[in-house]
Write a protein that holds these residues in place. Structure first.
Motif, mmCIF file in Angstrom:
data_model
loop_
_atom_site.group_PDB
_atom_site.id
_atom_site.type_symbol
_atom_site.label_atom_id
_atom_site.label_comp_id
_atom_site.label_asym_id
_atom_site.label_seq_id
_atom_site.Cartn_x
_atom_site.Cartn_y
_atom_site.Cartn_z
ATOM 1 N N ALA A 144 0.776 -1.223 -0.041
ATOM 2 C CA ALA A 144 0.119 -0.137 0.048
ATOM 3 C C ALA A 144 0.809 1.417 -0.013
ATOM 4 C CB ALA A 144 -0.645 -0.189 1.152
ATOM 5 N N SER A 145 2.218 1.130 0.533
ATOM 6 C CA SER A 145 2.763 2.197 0.748
ATOM 7 C C SER A 145 3.652 2.690 -0.553
ATOM 8 C CB SER A 145 3.631 2.178 1.971
ATOM 9 O OG SER A 145 4.697 1.398 1.924
ATOM 10 N N ALA A 146 4.076 1.677 -1.254
ATOM 11 C CA ALA A 146 4.752 1.709 -2.389
ATOM 12 C C ALA A 146 4.062 2.161 -3.587
ATOM 13 C CB ALA A 146 5.888 0.506 -2.479
ATOM 14 N N ALA A 147 4.851 2.629 -4.694
ATOM 15 C CA ALA A 147 4.379 2.910 -5.761
ATOM 16 C C ALA A 147 3.793 1.495 -6.435
ATOM 17 C CB ALA A 147 5.368 3.467 -6.895
ATOM 18 N N PRO A 148 2.785 1.450 -7.489
ATOM 19 C CA PRO A 148 2.164 0.282 -7.963
ATOM 20 C C PRO A 148 3.375 -0.688 -8.445
ATOM 21 C CG PRO A 148 1.067 2.094 -9.027
ATOM 22 C CD PRO A 148 2.021 2.659 -8.008
ATOM 23 N N ALA A 149 3.568 -1.763 -8.472
ATOM 24 C CA ALA A 149 4.614 -2.738 -9.007
ATOM 25 C C ALA A 149 4.427 -2.775 -10.509
ATOM 26 C CB ALA A 149 4.324 -4.059 -8.429
ATOM 27 N N SER A 150 5.962 -2.384 -10.985
ATOM 28 C CA SER A 150 6.089 -2.452 -12.239
ATOM 29 C C SER A 150 6.172 -4.003 -12.937
ATOM 30 C CB SER A 150 7.351 -1.722 -12.472
ATOM 31 O OG SER A 150 8.260 -2.497 -12.050
ATOM 32 N N SER A 151 6.258 -4.060 -14.166
ATOM 33 C CA SER A 151 6.372 -5.370 -14.835
ATOM 34 C C SER A 151 7.866 -5.846 -14.395
ATOM 35 C CB SER A 151 6.521 -5.088 -16.328
ATOM 36 O OG SER A 151 5.221 -4.689 -16.853
ATOM 37 N N GLY A 152 8.617 -5.056 -14.345
ATOM 38 C CA GLY A 152 10.115 -5.390 -13.834
ATOM 39 C C GLY A 152 10.030 -6.160 -12.379
ATOM 40 N N ARG A 153 9.285 -5.470 -11.341
ATOM 41 C CA ARG A 153 9.085 -5.964 -10.114
ATOM 42 C C ARG A 153 8.320 -7.358 -10.059
ATOM 43 N NH1 ARG A 153 10.146 -7.828 -5.609
ATOM 44 N NH2 ARG A 153 8.507 -7.970 -4.095
ATOM 45 N N VAL A 154 7.172 -7.357 -10.958
ATOM 46 C CA VAL A 154 6.514 -8.680 -11.330
ATOM 47 C C VAL A 154 7.371 -9.891 -11.791
ATOM 48 C CG1 VAL A 154 4.610 -9.907 -12.566
ATOM 49 C CG2 VAL A 154 4.346 -7.627 -11.519
ATOM 50 N N GLU A 186 8.882 -16.242 -5.566
ATOM 51 C CA GLU A 186 7.940 -15.740 -4.527
ATOM 52 C C GLU A 186 6.376 -15.909 -5.057
ATOM 53 O OE1 GLU A 186 9.347 -11.818 -2.361
ATOM 54 O OE2 GLU A 186 11.024 -12.150 -4.086
ATOM 55 N N ALA A 187 6.455 -15.712 -6.357
ATOM 56 C CA ALA A 187 4.952 -15.783 -6.872
ATOM 57 C C ALA A 187 5.019 -16.551 -8.235
ATOM 58 C CB ALA A 187 4.331 -14.536 -7.567
ATOM 59 N N ALA A 188 4.105 -17.752 -8.479
ATOM 60 C CA ALA A 188 4.017 -18.330 -9.511
ATOM 61 C C ALA A 188 2.708 -18.350 -10.370
ATOM 62 C CB ALA A 188 4.306 -20.004 -9.087
ATOM 63 N N THR A 189 1.598 -17.508 -9.868
ATOM 64 C CA THR A 189 0.385 -17.492 -10.575
ATOM 65 C C THR A 189 -0.069 -16.006 -10.235
ATOM 66 O OG1 THR A 189 -0.873 -17.814 -8.692
ATOM 67 C CG2 THR A 189 -0.345 -19.961 -9.478
ATOM 68 N N ARG A 190 -1.251 -15.630 -11.114
ATOM 69 C CA ARG A 190 -1.369 -14.148 -11.311
ATOM 70 C C ARG A 190 -2.212 -13.849 -9.819
ATOM 71 N NH1 ARG A 190 -1.589 -16.325 -16.514
ATOM 72 N NH2 ARG A 190 -1.318 -15.101 -18.162
ATOM 73 N N THR A 191 -2.813 -14.965 -9.301
ATOM 74 C CA THR A 191 -3.623 -14.778 -8.049
ATOM 75 C C THR A 191 -2.428 -14.220 -6.880
ATOM 76 O OG1 THR A 191 -4.881 -16.286 -8.524
ATOM 77 C CG2 THR A 191 -5.166 -15.540 -6.368
ATOM 78 N N GLU A 192 -1.227 -15.050 -7.034
ATOM 79 C CA GLU A 192 -0.324 -14.916 -5.943
ATOM 80 C C GLU A 192 0.527 -13.398 -6.143
ATOM 81 O OE1 GLU A 192 1.064 -19.640 -5.281
ATOM 82 O OE2 GLU A 192 2.497 -18.073 -6.158
ATOM 83 N N ILE A 193 0.571 -12.964 -7.410
ATOM 84 C CA ILE A 193 1.299 -11.880 -7.923
ATOM 85 C C ILE A 193 0.254 -10.458 -7.301
ATOM 86 C CG2 ILE A 193 1.716 -10.119 -9.770
ATOM 87 C CD1 ILE A 193 2.454 -12.573 -11.466
ATOM 88 N N GLY A 194 -1.035 -10.841 -7.423
ATOM 89 C CA GLY A 194 -2.039 -9.677 -7.119
ATOM 90 C C GLY A 194 -1.799 -9.672 -5.558
ATOM 91 N N ARG A 195 -1.860 -10.855 -4.845
ATOM 92 C CA ARG A 195 -1.823 -10.795 -3.351
ATOM 93 C C ARG A 195 -0.533 -9.839 -2.906
ATOM 94 N NH1 ARG A 195 -2.924 -16.088 -2.258
ATOM 95 N NH2 ARG A 195 -0.844 -16.718 -2.164
ATOM 96 N N LEU A 196 0.512 -10.296 -3.686
ATOM 97 C CA LEU A 196 1.759 -9.865 -3.015
ATOM 98 C C LEU A 196 1.875 -8.558 -3.273
ATOM 99 C CD1 LEU A 196 4.603 -12.906 -3.712
ATOM 100 C CD2 LEU A 196 3.692 -11.798 -1.546
ATOM 101 N N THR A 197 1.537 -7.904 -4.550
ATOM 102 C CA THR A 197 1.911 -6.304 -5.032
ATOM 103 C C THR A 197 0.422 -5.528 -4.455
ATOM 104 O OG1 THR A 197 0.707 -7.104 -7.172
ATOM 105 C CG2 THR A 197 2.909 -7.442 -6.921
ATOM 106 N N LEU A 212 3.330 -19.415 -13.902
ATOM 107 C CA LEU A 212 4.266 -18.584 -14.399
ATOM 108 C C LEU A 212 5.665 -18.908 -14.075
ATOM 109 C CD1 LEU A 212 2.171 -15.440 -13.867
ATOM 110 C CD2 LEU A 212 2.448 -16.750 -16.324
ATOM 111 N N GLU A 213 6.551 -19.202 -15.060
ATOM 112 C CA GLU A 213 7.942 -19.488 -14.807
ATOM 113 C C GLU A 213 8.877 -18.402 -15.544
ATOM 114 O OE1 GLU A 213 8.627 -23.356 -15.713
ATOM 115 O OE2 GLU A 213 7.733 -24.251 -13.992
#
Ligand SMILES: [Zn+2]
Length: 396
Positions: free
Chosen positions: A7-17, A25-36, A73-74
């Motif tokens: 919440a405090s950081a800027a929205p995660a970029s493609s590079g961060r994803v 740390e993340a292998a699915t779109r759902t996990e990416i959503g949860r972490l970012t 996702l790999e």
């Protein structure tokens, strides 16, 4: 109430994803959503971009609790290559690695590095070209190059300093010469830093603070602090070979000073002592071999060199509080005795808190530590989120 990181950081970029996928740390779109904290459409947009650039692949499905299983996702390690090299006085090495740090091809040679870059660089460029062909790749697949050179490097510019043993290499801009042939970022660093990073990533990845010491013809150290190389303001951090020792007997050093650690404890000084005792030895590797076999003269000299080294390292331990000290280089092959000498002094002279968890060990990643480290340095640079974002933006 503490705010969450997402919440405090800027929205995660493609590079961060990409970083989340690459590190596992993340292998699915759902996990990416949860972490970012990104919305589903925002995650989809970034993943589509990474897929389009060949940076990730969509693999077999991940386990699901019900309904349609999510696509896994790999990171696509085969999506490109990096070139790596360590140039040395007696031997040089070149290699090709995939984007996951997997070794694809390697070669060694003796391109007379001491005669300057006009001999060593053409050898390097030709060798890399040949290795690329060997693994079915082309210059277009190259995402970056990492090179370790025997001498101090002004890191930001990649320019070599005038090293006393390599007259032809003073002030050489290696990066543009390499980028002319392989159009991608070039990271030039001192060979000991490359070895330190390679040993850390391969053998001690969980250790935050590590000191790698190369003892061969010269003595130098690479400092890993908080998991990253500590280069100092210009790139000269770790030059411990020219710190004076006590009772050096006024021994002149190639740098112009006297009683430098290197002048009394590096390979040439020990070979000289052996010769004085009527026991000429061909080189540092042979001396290290004698010591490991238990030859009393060689053991005594290597152990004494370890004590000298320990004298300087005791100060480094108080300053940096490393968890591990790795002894490498040709004399590091006699690590039993070198380690014993270092421990003898460091544990006596450093403060107790600094040595409470300290381990002093030999180099375990072997001859490819430097190659691996040079590859890691360039991989970490070209796969950093900002670098990935810039590359994607440039190709939009
Ligand atoms: Zn010196």
């Amino acid at each position: 109430m503490p705010r969450s990181k997402a919440a405090s950081a800027a929205p995660a970029s493609s590079g961060r994803v990409l970083e989340l996928i690459r590190t596992g740390e993340a292998a699915t779109r759902t996990e990416i959503g949860r972490l970012t904290g990104l919305s589903r459409p925002a995650v989809a947009l970034r993943v589509t971009e990474l897929l389009r650039h060949g940076l990730v692949t969509e693999g077999a499905t991940a386990p699901s609790s019900g309904g349609r299983p999510p696509a896994r996702l790999e990171f696509n390690a085969a999506g490109g290559v990096v070139l790596s090299a360590v140039l040395g006085i007696s031997r040089s090495q070149a290699a090709v690695y995939d984007l996951g740090g997997g070794l694809l091809a390697v070669a060694g040679g003796s391109p007379e590095v001491e005669h300057g870059p006009h001999i060593a660089l053409p050898w390097l460029l030709e060798t890399w070209q040949r290795l690329l062909e060997e693994c079915g790749r082309s210059a277009a697949d190259v995402r970056g190059s990492g090179i370790g050179v025997p001498g101090t490097v002004e890191f930001a510019t990649g320019r070599t300093e005038t090293p006393p043993v390599l007259a032809g290499w003073g002030g050489v801009d290696i990066a543009p010469l390499v980028a002319e042939r392989f159009a991608a970022p070039v990271v030039v660093d001192n060979d000991v830093n490359a070895m330190a990073l390679g040993e850390h990533r391969a053998v001690h990845p969980g250790v935050g603070d590590l000191l790698f010491v190369k003892v061969s013809t010269g003595i130098g150290a690479g400092v890993v602090a908080g998991g990253a190389l500590l280069r100092g303001s210009l790139g000269a951090a770790g030059e411990i070979g020219h710190i004076p020792v006590r009772d050096g007997g006024g021994t002149p050093c190639r740098c112009g000073n006297t009683d430098c650690l290197e002048a009394v404890a590096a390979g040439p000084a020990l070979l000289e002592r052996m010769a004085e005792q009527g026991r000429p030895v061909a080189g540092v590797a042979e001396l290290a071999g004698l010591a490991q076999e238990g030859d009393p003269d060689a053991v005594r000299l290597v152990r004494q060199a370890g004590r000298r080294l320990g004298e300087v390292l005791a100060g480094a331990v108080n300053l940096l509080n490393p968890e591990v000290i790795v002894l490498g280089g040709l004399l590091g092959r006699a690590h039993d005795h070198l380690v014993a000498g270092v421990r003898e002094v460091v544990f006596k002279r450093s403060i107790p808190l600094a040595t409470r968890q300290l381990r002093v060990v030999g180099n375990r990643s072997g001859e490819q530590a430097g190659l691996r480290g040079a590859a890691a340095a360039v991989l970490e640079s070209v796969l950093a989120p900002e670098a990935v974002n810039a590359r994607i933006a440039a190709q939009r």
